[in-house]
Write a protein that holds these residues in place. Structure first.
Motif, PDB file in Angstrom:
ATOM      1  N   LEU A   1      46.436  29.336  46.286  1.00  0.00           N
ATOM      2  CA  LEU A   1      45.540  28.369  46.852  1.00  0.00           C
ATOM      3  C   LEU A   1      44.083  28.788  47.312  1.00  0.00           C
ATOM      4  N   LEU A   2      44.650  29.327  48.396  1.00  0.00           N
ATOM      5  CA  LEU A   2      43.117  30.869  49.160  1.00  0.00           C
ATOM      6  C   LEU A   2      42.568  31.287  48.244  1.00  0.00           C
ATOM      7  N   ASP A   3      41.344  32.481  48.453  1.00  0.00           N
ATOM      8  CA  ASP A   3      40.326  33.199  48.080  1.00  0.00           C
ATOM      9  C   ASP A   3      39.817  33.455  49.531  1.00  0.00           C
ATOM     10  N   GLU A   4      39.418  34.420  49.005  1.00  0.00           N
ATOM     11  CA  GLU A   4      38.077  35.149  49.889  1.00  0.00           C
ATOM     12  C   GLU A   4      37.413  34.120  50.520  1.00  0.00           C
TER      13      GLU A   4
ATOM     14  N   TYR B   1      44.675  39.488  40.941  1.00  0.00           N
ATOM     15  CA  TYR B   1      44.723  40.056  41.399  1.00  0.00           C
ATOM     16  C   TYR B   1      43.175  40.669  41.420  1.00  0.00           C
ATOM     17  N   MET B   2      42.819  40.070  41.410  1.00  0.00           N
ATOM     18  CA  MET B   2      41.364  39.791  40.672  1.00  0.00           C
ATOM     19  C   MET B   2      40.356  38.123  41.301  1.00  0.00           C
ATOM     20  N   GLN B   3      39.241  38.843  42.123  1.00  0.00           N
ATOM     21  CA  GLN B   3      39.036  37.418  42.526  1.00  0.00           C
ATOM     22  C   GLN B   3      37.967  36.506  41.628  1.00  0.00           C
ATOM     23  N   PHE B   4      38.579  35.065  41.051  1.00  0.00           N
ATOM     24  CA  PHE B   4      37.910  34.322  39.960  1.00  0.00           C
ATOM     25  C   PHE B   4      37.487  32.813  40.974  1.00  0.00           C
ATOM     26  N   ASP B   5      36.583  32.068  39.984  1.00  0.00           N
ATOM     27  CA  ASP B   5      36.428  30.505  40.873  1.00  0.00           C
ATOM     28  C   ASP B   5      37.417  30.298  39.962  1.00  0.00           C
TER      29      ASP B   5
ATOM     30  N   LYS C   1      38.654  29.026  32.047  1.00  0.00           N
ATOM     31  CA  LYS C   1      38.165  29.804  31.193  1.00  0.00           C
ATOM     32  C   LYS C   1      38.695  30.745  30.560  1.00  0.00           C
ATOM     33  N   LEU C   2      38.883  31.903  31.871  1.00  0.00           N
ATOM     34  CA  LEU C   2      40.146  32.750  30.691  1.00  0.00           C
ATOM     35  C   LEU C   2      41.956  32.570  30.543  1.00  0.00           C
ATOM     36  N   ILE C   3      42.011  31.254  31.522  1.00  0.00           N
ATOM     37  CA  ILE C   3      43.588  31.108  30.534  1.00  0.00           C
ATOM     38  C   ILE C   3      43.397  31.078  29.284  1.00  0.00           C
ATOM     39  N   GLU C   4      41.758  29.794  29.081  1.00  0.00           N
ATOM     40  CA  GLU C   4      42.112  29.433  27.308  1.00  0.00           C
ATOM     41  C   GLU C   4      41.474  30.406  26.585  1.00  0.00           C
ATOM     42  N   GLU C   5      40.636  31.024  26.671  1.00  0.00           N
ATOM     43  CA  GLU C   5      40.747  32.431  26.458  1.00  0.00           C
ATOM     44  C   GLU C   5      41.552  33.476  25.742  1.00  0.00           C
TER      45      GLU C   5
END
Lengths: 785, 147
Positions: free
Chosen positions: A92-95, B25-29, B35-39
């Motif tokens: 749930l959390l991020d930077e 393992y990377m920052q995404f909104d 969107k990534l999951i759907e793609e």
């Protein structure tokens, strides 16, 4: 308040929902219950509630209100609480939430906890989502754990350190002392993660790289032990001991050996050993072999080793598993420039791959085939490639056609063969051929003087069969216009001459004018061709009639032409023969062929087509000169005028870029970017007299069904280069490969370093703005050496 | 310099597109993630046996394998070793199989937090961490005993 339902219950209930709306309702109800439970600050059920919340989050529902609860769970003493709490934090959390910083203290305490599992949880969370601030605060703790004797923790700490370095590269030095003994570990897991850590450090800092080079002998020894020691049940996969570790070590060796003779020397034996001893029956073995091949290619290995590597790739191509074939083709594509001869040996296998079912394999096989074409194998290869062109998917046809043209241009054994090949392409894939190939072909035909009769005859016959393929029709009408007299007089030597009357020829051309299949451009070609025949044929009256009819055509272009041609018949009849004379042989570089008086439309077909490109031709020149002032260098100025074949002179030049560049420099063009329908090719040219300047022309084409507007191409190069970007020909990349946007880049490379470029593309497509960054690394060596 | 050799995310999806596990393992909104999951779902489900297990996806590469009704996808850099990650996926699936005793999709649904634990034992910070199945299983059993 009754006890909140258990996780299993919730999952079961949600799964019984039959519609999306029902599910949403259940979720909302449960969320409300959870929210009130949180408000009551109930410690016993917090864990359960958060777990349920996480499940709902996984289904796609918002769960932000649970963030603080996760923190409370992390701070609890119970292991189960902590575990769900950390999981929640990771999900749930991020930077970007400030809340996450509150975790820092908790993590710090947990890193020093007495139970290794709690420490492990903390390391894991930090390693997955730690922000730069957190990493900075906690790096010291991680470093301490890196030196502990507990191997479970050392593994996690090593990878956590990798994450810290990625976030805060300056902290790399802090981990340096701990790395001293990493490689002497016996524990495979620790060894594996240590190699990862070392790899990351070497990737990021050239100093570290130099420092760690001395580890090469040790790494070689470890790898040797792995291969020789035989059976180790714990890390065994299909009979090979710890393939993951082998792969990682090979990768690290690659980085260490790159560009360094001594290290490469030390690795040669072990690489040869791995390459020959590894079992290839399963995917595992092949994975190791593949990594070995990549390593051999990148370091300064001796030629015997390189040939071994390419042979391995060749064997991969024969493998039944398409994954392996795909991987082999990709690597061969990368090496074909440097090890051309070795790859040639596998040519027949590669050509066979053209018939594969998988689209990406076909594409790679096609690119590789084009790269392998040379003077010796041109006839055989072309046969295969033309066959491929016949049967391949439409998405390939444009590229294949262009490739065929380029290859034919370079290696055609005879003019007749060349023209036959072009004819074949035009008739089979005519509608997919790029627009700029039409003027190229016309120029080619003009220059092969002895083949005129043969060419026009074949083109005429093709026209009789099919008038739907526009490029074919355009070239054919141009030729008939030029050489119609040869056609009618039946002078062909190469083939059985056909009997054609003037009227039949005019019928065909008039048919083009009225047909629905012809585009306006084609009609322009046809009309001009008819006009030219007025000096070559005797039935001038018929031609006069046709021309005057079109004097009132709705199409402005046609109307203008017809009106002017009419004027030629009436007032300027004395000039007509001179104007409509046979075209002289065109120069391949710059200044345009035709020497006639320049009328509004001009007689030269290349300039006719050029007129369709929106931006005026003169503007770029001025801008180019302005940029030159910025550059200042004296020897650069004359360069622009003579060797960049276009803007000053005129029209045809820009479109003839493809041809011009090839004949000047012999540097093969390359595809720099190809994604989402946008393809960018680079063609090269050496700017004389300064050999340090490489002139690259980009050709951007768009194979989707919508235009790409506001197209902006930007490029950046490493510091040792200088880059100059001239103005583009247009900022609209028309749809379906109907045209290309070209732009000239000039790169100054005084140190003759390997050329790399980062490009940024922005454009508007179907209403939405698209932006993309890419790195271009596959420049052919001749472009920067 | 480019960040190479890194896993960007790991996804387990079923054929209908429901996510059974998503480890980033990377920052995404959040909406980027959706969107990534759907793609990924769109790209991976149209491929069948005659396609390779590798797909080019945006600037990255997806290495995937289908086990029964589930697609296991790992998104890595274009320069990474495809075949090695394919082995990694298989290793992971074998551990799941051992841990849940002939695992099926429902196991992953009802015990999703345990699946995350397995992932965290085998992968960390975008890299493969522990590859020995016996070791991982031992750790998992110990963690389970703490519950």
């Amino acid at each position: 308040m009754p006890a909140p339902i258990r996780l299993r219950e919730l999952i079961r209930t949600i799964r019984t929902a039959r519609t999306q709306a029902e599910e949403r309702e259940m979720i909302q109800k449960e969320c409300a219950a959870i929210r009130s439970s949180f408000r009551e600050e109930d410690n016993t059920y917090r864990c359960r509630n958060v777990a349920k919340l996480l499940y709902m989050h996984m289904l796609g529902y918002p769960a932000h209100f649970g963030q603080l609860e996760c923190l409370k769970l992390i701070a609890s003493q119970k292991f189960t609480d902590k575990r769900i709490g950390y999981l929640g934090a990771m999900l749930l959390l991020d930077e970007r939430q400030d809340v996450h910083l509150l975790m820092t203290n908790c993590i710090k305490n947990d890193l020093n906890h007495s139970t290794q599992y709690v420490q492990g949880l903390a390391l894991c969370t930090l390693g997955c989502m730690g922000s730069s601030e957190m990493c900075r605060d906690l790096a010291g703790e991680v470093e301490k754990l890196l030196k502990t004797s507990n191997s479970y923790l050392r593994k996690k700490a090593a990878l956590c350190a990798v994450h810290v370095i990625r976030k805060v590269p300056e902290l790399m030095e802090m981990f340096l002392p701990a790395t001293k003994n990493l490689l002497s570990e016996k524990n495979h897991g620790v060894l594996h993660t240590s190699v990862v850590l070392l790899t990351e450090m070497c990737e990021r800092s050239p100093d570290m790289l130099a420092h760690f080079r001395k580890l090469v002998p040790q790494l070689v020894r470890i790898l040797k032990n792995l291969i020789m020691s035989g059976y180790s049940p714990e890390h065994d996969v299909s009979g090979i001991s710890d393939p993951f570790l082998q792969v990682r070590i090979l990768r690290l060796l690659r980085i260490l050996g790159k560009g360094d003779d001594d290290s490469s020397e030390a690795m040669n034996d072990i690489l040869a050993q791995v390459a020959t001893n590894t079992e290839t029956s399963k995917n595992v073995g092949n994975a190791i072999l593949y990594e070995t091949v990549l390593t051999i290619m990148d370091i300064k290995s001796e030629s015997g080793l390189r040939v071994l590597a390419i042979n391995i790739l060749g064997r991969f191509l024969l493998n039944n598993d398409k994954n392996i074939r795909y991987v082999a083709l990709t690597s061969l594509l990368k090496t074909v420039q440097t090890d051309h001869n070795a790859v040639q040996r596998h040519r027949s296998t590669i050509v066979d791959c053209l018939k594969d079912l998988d689209v990406s394999i076909k594409r790679r096989a096609m690119e590789l085939s084009f790269a392998l074409v040379n003077g010796n194998n041109i006839r055989g290869m072309m046969k295969e490639l033309l066959y491929f062109l016949d049967s391949c998917d439409p998405e390939f046809k444009a590229d294949c056609a262009s490739g065929v043209f380029l290859a034919a241009e370079k290696y055609a054994p005879s003019k007749r063969w060349h023209i036959d090949t072009i004819m074949r392409v035009l008739t089979t894939a005519g509608s997919y051929v790029r627009d700029d190939s039409v003027p190229n072909l016309i120029q080619l035909i003009t220059n092969s003087v002895e083949m005129h009769a043969y060419t026009v005859q074949r083109l005429y016959k093709a026209l009789l069969d099919d008038i739907s393929q526009q490029p074919l029709v355009q070239v054919a009408s141009w030729c008939i216009g030029e050489y119609g007299d040869l056609l009618v007089s039946g002078q062909c030597e190469e083939e059985e001459p056909i009997q054609v009357t003037e009227d039949e020829v005019l019928d065909v051309l008039e048919g083009l004018l009225v047909s629905n299949l012809s585009t306006p451009v084609t009609r322009g070609y046809a009309l001009t061709a008819i006009m030219k025949l007025s000096t070559r044929f005797t039935s001038v009256n018929r031609i006069k009639k046709v021309v005057s009819i079109y004097g009132s055509s709705i199409d402005v272009e046609l109307q203008q032409r017809a009106v002017e041609y009419n004027a030629l018949f009436k007032k300027y009849d004395h000039m007509r023969p001179a104007l409509l004379e046979r075209m002289p042989i065109m120069e391949k570089t710059a200044s345009n062929g035709p020497t006639e008086i320049v009328q509004t439309n001009g007689e030269a077909e290349p300039s006719v087509v050029e007129a369709k490109h929106p931006p005026p031709v003169t503007q770029p020149t001025n801008q180019a000169n302005d940029l030159l002032d910025l550059l200042g260098g004296n020897d650069v100025v004359p360069v622009i005028q003579t060797t960049v074949p276009t803007k000053p002179a005129s029209a045809g030049g820009e479109l003839l870029d493809l041809l011009g560049d090839l004949s000047l420099s012999g540097i093969p063009p390359m595809t720099a970017y190809n994604k989402n329908g946008l393809k960018i090719d680079f063609t090269f040219e050496r700017a004389n007299p300064n050999p340090n300047i490489a002139v690259i022309t980009i050709h951007a084409s768009n194979s989707t069904e919508a235009d790409m507007t506001d197209f902006v191409f930007q490029a950046a190069v490493p510091k040792t280069f200088q880059l100059q970007l001239l103005s583009p020909s247009s900022n609209v990349v028309p749809t379906l490969n109907q045209g290309t946007v070209t732009q000239v880049i000039r790169v100054l490379n005084p140190q003759k370093q390997q050329l790399r470029m980062r490009i940024k593309l922005t454009y508007t497509h179907k209403g939405s703005a698209v932006q993309d960054l890419a790195e271009v690394n596959n420049f052919p060596p001749q472009s920067w050496q | 310099m480019s960040v190479a050799f890194v896993i960007r995310f790991i996804l387990i999806q079923n054929r209908a597109g429901k996510t059974r596990l998503a480890k980033w393992y990377m920052q995404f909104d959040d909406d980027e993630k959706q969107k990534l999951i759907e793609e990924v779902h769109a790209v991976v489900t149209v491929r069948d046996a005659k396609h390779t297990n590798f797909v080019e996806f945006r600037n990255f590469k997806i290495i995937y394998r289908r086990y029964a009704g589930l697609y296991f996808c790992i998104c890595v850099d274009v320069t990474d070793n495809n075949l090695a990650y394919l082995e990694g996926i298989h290793n992971f699936v074998e551990v799941l199989n051992e841990y849940f005793h002939n695992v099926c999709e429902l196991d992953l649904v009802f015990n999703f937090y345990k699946v995350y634990t397995v992932v965290d034992e085998m992968f960390l910070a975008g890299e493969i961490r522990e590859t020995s199945q016996t070791k991982v299983l031992k750790q998992l059993l110990m963690l389970q005993s703490l519950e």
